[in-house]
Design an enzyme around this catalytic site. Structure first.
Site, PDB file in Angstrom:
ATOM      1  CD  GLU A 253      12.437  -5.823   7.027  1.00  0.00           C
ATOM      2  OE1 GLU A 253      12.393  -4.604   7.213  1.00  0.00           O
ATOM      3  OE2 GLU A 253      11.451  -6.487   6.677  1.00  0.00           O
ATOM      4  CE  LYS A 255       9.985 -16.108   5.079  1.00  0.00           C
ATOM      5  NZ  LYS A 255       9.514 -16.874   6.238  1.00  0.00           N
ATOM      6  NE  ARG A 260       2.496 -10.488   8.034  1.00  0.00           N
ATOM      7  CZ  ARG A 260       2.776 -10.405   6.745  1.00  0.00           C
ATOM      8  NH1 ARG A 260       3.037 -11.484   6.067  1.00  0.00           N
ATOM      9  NH2 ARG A 260       2.805  -9.252   6.120  1.00  0.00           N
ATOM     10  NE  ARG A 276      -0.046 -16.254   6.798  1.00  0.00           N
ATOM     11  CZ  ARG A 276       0.939 -16.565   5.983  1.00  0.00           C
ATOM     12  NH1 ARG A 276       2.181 -16.555   6.409  1.00  0.00           N
ATOM     13  NH2 ARG A 276       0.702 -16.886   4.750  1.00  0.00           N
ATOM     14  CD  GLU A 306       7.276 -13.853  11.687  1.00  0.00           C
ATOM     15  OE1 GLU A 306       6.450 -13.138  11.089  1.00  0.00           O
ATOM     16  OE2 GLU A 306       7.280 -15.085  11.592  1.00  0.00           O
ATOM     17  CG  PHE A 347       8.047  -6.811   9.159  1.00  0.00           C
ATOM     18  CD1 PHE A 347       6.985  -6.673   8.296  1.00  0.00           C
ATOM     19  CD2 PHE A 347       8.111  -7.937   9.982  1.00  0.00           C
ATOM     20  CE1 PHE A 347       5.992  -7.627   8.229  1.00  0.00           C
ATOM     21  CE2 PHE A 347       7.114  -8.901   9.921  1.00  0.00           C
ATOM     22  CZ  PHE A 347       6.047  -8.748   9.039  1.00  0.00           C
ATOM     23  CE  LYS A 429       8.205 -17.612   0.555  1.00  0.00           C
ATOM     24  NZ  LYS A 429       6.986 -17.946   1.214  1.00  0.00           N
TER      25      LYS A 429
HETATM   26  P1  AMP Z   1       6.380 -17.661   4.230  1.00  0.00           P
HETATM   27  O1  AMP Z   1       5.492 -18.061   5.374  1.00  0.00           O
HETATM   28  O2  AMP Z   1       7.595 -18.508   4.049  1.00  0.00           O
HETATM   29  O3  AMP Z   1       5.603 -17.433   2.949  1.00  0.00           O
HETATM   30  O4  AMP Z   1       6.975 -16.212   4.584  1.00  0.00           O
HETATM   31  C1  AMP Z   1       6.149 -15.117   4.847  1.00  0.00           C
HETATM   32  C2  AMP Z   1       6.142 -14.858   6.329  1.00  0.00           C
HETATM   33  O5  AMP Z   1       7.414 -14.493   6.807  1.00  0.00           O
HETATM   34  C3  AMP Z   1       5.278 -13.694   6.734  1.00  0.00           C
HETATM   35  O6  AMP Z   1       3.931 -14.046   6.842  1.00  0.00           O
HETATM   36  C4  AMP Z   1       5.855 -13.286   8.067  1.00  0.00           C
HETATM   37  O7  AMP Z   1       5.183 -13.972   9.104  1.00  0.00           O
HETATM   38  C5  AMP Z   1       7.271 -13.811   8.049  1.00  0.00           C
HETATM   39  N1  AMP Z   1       8.325 -12.793   8.172  1.00  0.00           N
HETATM   40  C6  AMP Z   1       9.436 -12.963   8.907  1.00  0.00           C
HETATM   41  N2  AMP Z   1      10.235 -11.902   8.833  1.00  0.00           N
HETATM   42  C7  AMP Z   1       9.630 -11.002   8.021  1.00  0.00           C
HETATM   43  C8  AMP Z   1       9.989  -9.711   7.540  1.00  0.00           C
HETATM   44  N3  AMP Z   1      11.138  -9.130   7.875  1.00  0.00           N
HETATM   45  N4  AMP Z   1       9.117  -9.097   6.706  1.00  0.00           N
HETATM   46  C9  AMP Z   1       7.954  -9.695   6.339  1.00  0.00           C
HETATM   47  N5  AMP Z   1       7.573 -10.915   6.766  1.00  0.00           N
HETATM   48  C10 AMP Z   1       8.396 -11.575   7.595  1.00  0.00           C
END
Ligand code: AMP
Length: 561
Positions: A253, A255, A260, A276, A306, A347, A429
């Site tokens: 998916e 990102k 969030r 969040r 998001e 999502f 991710k």
């Molecule tokens: P990170 O902040 O780099 O750890 O990435 C996690 C964050 O990516 C989550 O808290 C979401 O806010 C964001 N995010 C963006 N797109 C998605 C998606 N398709 N599924 C889940 N989280 C996502």
């Protein structure tokens, strides 16, 4: 329960370092608490006034507390500040001030756990003009009724700095020990806490109704829980194979880089948005609320999405910093929504109608979502995705995603249930750039010359999840624009705990996203690592200290480079 009894629990906890001993002390306090104070006790032992799902803060700074202690005791501010500097803790300084005053007079009333808690709940509600004065008077009222030891803990509580080392794990074990079958039921307590985000409710349910009722606790609309977190994949091939279902298929998916959002709805049109950090930002995002209402054909639900801002002229996504202006804006919301319009990318679906979907596989949660969701182009859409077993197809999707300006993809296991607040490896991710770190600011220094009123040059720390401590990994010397310096100063000034020359120790709350050249091993910092040339990527007002990267992540990145 008298507040003095809670103070003696605090003091015993403070004097004990072992996890087991702390658990025993806490379990005994919970087991012997009266019914109507048990919930409050479960919050206050961790220095909380509200359950976690409620993002209300007290909004009390060190300088407000100092004013209150002056007000309550008549001891001049500079003496309080001297004590504060010596002891390194404003609670200890308040205790000194009360000790000095109480040689002249005696406290006039007995504080109870319930009265302190109610007073703090009220204080959190003071808003608008004159609210700071009312807060000073209220804290002064508590300090004025306290003996020295009580004053220490009242002050630590209002500042949110208990320094007791009582984490969620110790509270979980203490609840299991006090009311259930000890360690055997710790998982049940943990689950109940994860799905309710409410220590008071969990303690009360365990005590009054036992294990079965605890197991029946579940997600509820308008009581947001912690988000499920993602780890980082070593490679796309690994991510797809690690997260494959029985047919070898994983969900890949886009990102998105935005906010969030948890979208909760109950009844006809009552839709609310939480961040969040579980802050209710409904008022700031009328466009999100309206789009959600139009797109979802159901009355009760909890979705995750998001929210991404874009430039209305170019249609291109704007950086998080730009979008975060919308969170802060309380007036002129509609104009702001036109200036930074957003698209919601949904999502996940955690609840629909009467059914909590947390324990269901992602595949079924998404089916449930698709059955009621009708996207509206540019306003609210499903997160762009592919289901594939072929790592090459996943890589080509990833390349298209990155080419259109996104930071990478999320790979998800379609069989996985939703795990609040944890990074259990059901989502990984895959990102294009060297991973920036989210780090907590522990100290800062007043700048020189024309910017001497501003705090900058922050020390940065990662989190040690075992001890709850923050371990420093370096210091940022450059990279703040004037506007960022100002914003940073506003954020950290209320968090000053002590001052040494031009340097201030801070309550570890503000999170910065930091880029760097390299991670070196280093004896200079207590983490054992130092970032080379750290620079500010963003001030992450959407993250709290619990979201900061861990020492484990720093170690992994060090090994990987
Ligand atoms: P990170 O902040 O780099 O750890 O990435 C996690 C964050 O990516 C989550 O808290 C979401 O806010 C964001 N995010 C963006 N797109 C998605 C998606 N398709 N599924 C889940 N989280 C996502």
């Amino acid at each position: 329960m008298e507040y003095a009894a809670l103070v003696s629990v605090y003091e015993r906890l403070e004097a004990t370092s072992g996890t087991h001993d702390k658990t025993d002390i806490l379990a005994e306090a919970l087991a012997t608490a009266e019914e109507d104070t048990l919930g409050t006790l479960a919050l206050l032992v961790r220095g909380k006034v509200f359950p976690n799902w409620d993002s209300t803060t007290l909004g009390v700074s060190s300088s407000l507390v100092t004013d209150a202690v002056v007000d309550a005791t008549g001891v001049p501010a500079d003496r309080i500040e001297d004590w504060w500097r010596e002891a390194g803790d404003l609670g200890d300084a308040a205790a000194e001030a009360v000790r000095e005053k109480s040689q002249a007079t005696l406290a006039s009333r007995t504080l109870t756990v319930a009265s302190v808690h109610e007073t703090l709940e009220e204080l959190a509600g003071y808003e608008g003009s004159g609210s700071q004065d009312r807060k000073v008077k209220t804290v002064a009222g508590l300090v004025g009724s306290a003996d020295p030891a009580e004053a220490r803990w009242v002050v630590r509580t209002v500042l949110g700095a208990m320094r007791l080392g009582v984490g969620e794990g110790i509270l979980r074990d203490a609840i299991a020990q006090a009311f259930l079958d000890g360690a055997a039921d710790a998982d049940a307590v943990e689950r109940a806490y994860a799905v309710t985000n409410d220590a008071a409710l969990v303690a009360e349910t365990a005590s009054r109704e036992g294990l079965q009722a605890l197991e029946a606790l579940d997600l509820r609309v308008f009581r947001p829980i912690k988000p499920m977190l993602a780890g980082k994949a070593d490679s796309m091939a690994d991510a797809v194979s690690d997260l494959a279902d029985d047919d070898g298929v994983a969900l890949v998916e886009t990102k998105y880089d935005g906010i969030r959002a948890k979208l909760h709805a109950d009844g006809d049109g009552d839709v609310r948005m939480f961040t969040r950090r579980l802050e209710d930002v409904t008022a700031q995002f009328p466009d999100v609320i309206e789009a959600t209402r139009e797109a979802v054909a159901a009355d009760r639900y909890i979705l995750e999405a998001e929210v991404v801002g874009y430039d209305p002229e170019t249609g291109e996504a704007v950086p998080f910093q730009e979008l975060s202006r919308r969170i802060k804006r309380k007036r002129g919301v509609d104009a702001m929504a036109e200036e930074v319009p957003v698209t919601v990318h949904v999502f996940d679906c955690l609840l629909l109608g009467e059914d909590s979907l947390l324990a269901e596989p992602l595949r079924d949660r998404l089916d449930a979502l698709d059955a009621v969701f009708d996207p509206i182009a540019d306003r609210i859409e499903r997160a762009d995705h592919r289901r594939t077993a072929d790592p090459e197809a996943a890589v080509s999707f990833y390349e298209t995603v990155v080419a259109s300006g996104h930071e990478g993809v999320m790979v998800k296991n379609l069989d996985a249930s939703y795990q609040p607040g944890s990074r259990v490896g059901y989502q990984l991710k895959v990102k294009s750039t060297m991973e920036p770190l989210d780090l907590v600011v522990t100290r800062a220094k007043w700048s020189e010359g024309r910017k001497s009123d501003f705090l900058g040059r922050p020390y940065l720390a990662c989190r040690d999840p075992d001890s709850g401590a923050f371990l420093e990994v370096g210091r940022m010397h450059t990279g703040f624009t004037d506007a960022q310096l100002e914003a940073f100063t506003d954020l950290v000034e209320p968090l000053i705990e002590s001052v040494d020359g031009r340097e201030a120790d801070l309550r570890p709350e503000v999170v910065l996203e930091v880029e760097y050249e390299e991670i070196q091993s280093s004896p200079t910092y207590d983490s054992g690592y130092a970032l080379r040339f750290p620079r500010l990527s963003e001030i992450r007002t959407d993250l709290g200290p619990a979201d900061a990267d861990t020492i484990g992540t720093v170690e992994r990145l060090y090994d990987e480079q």
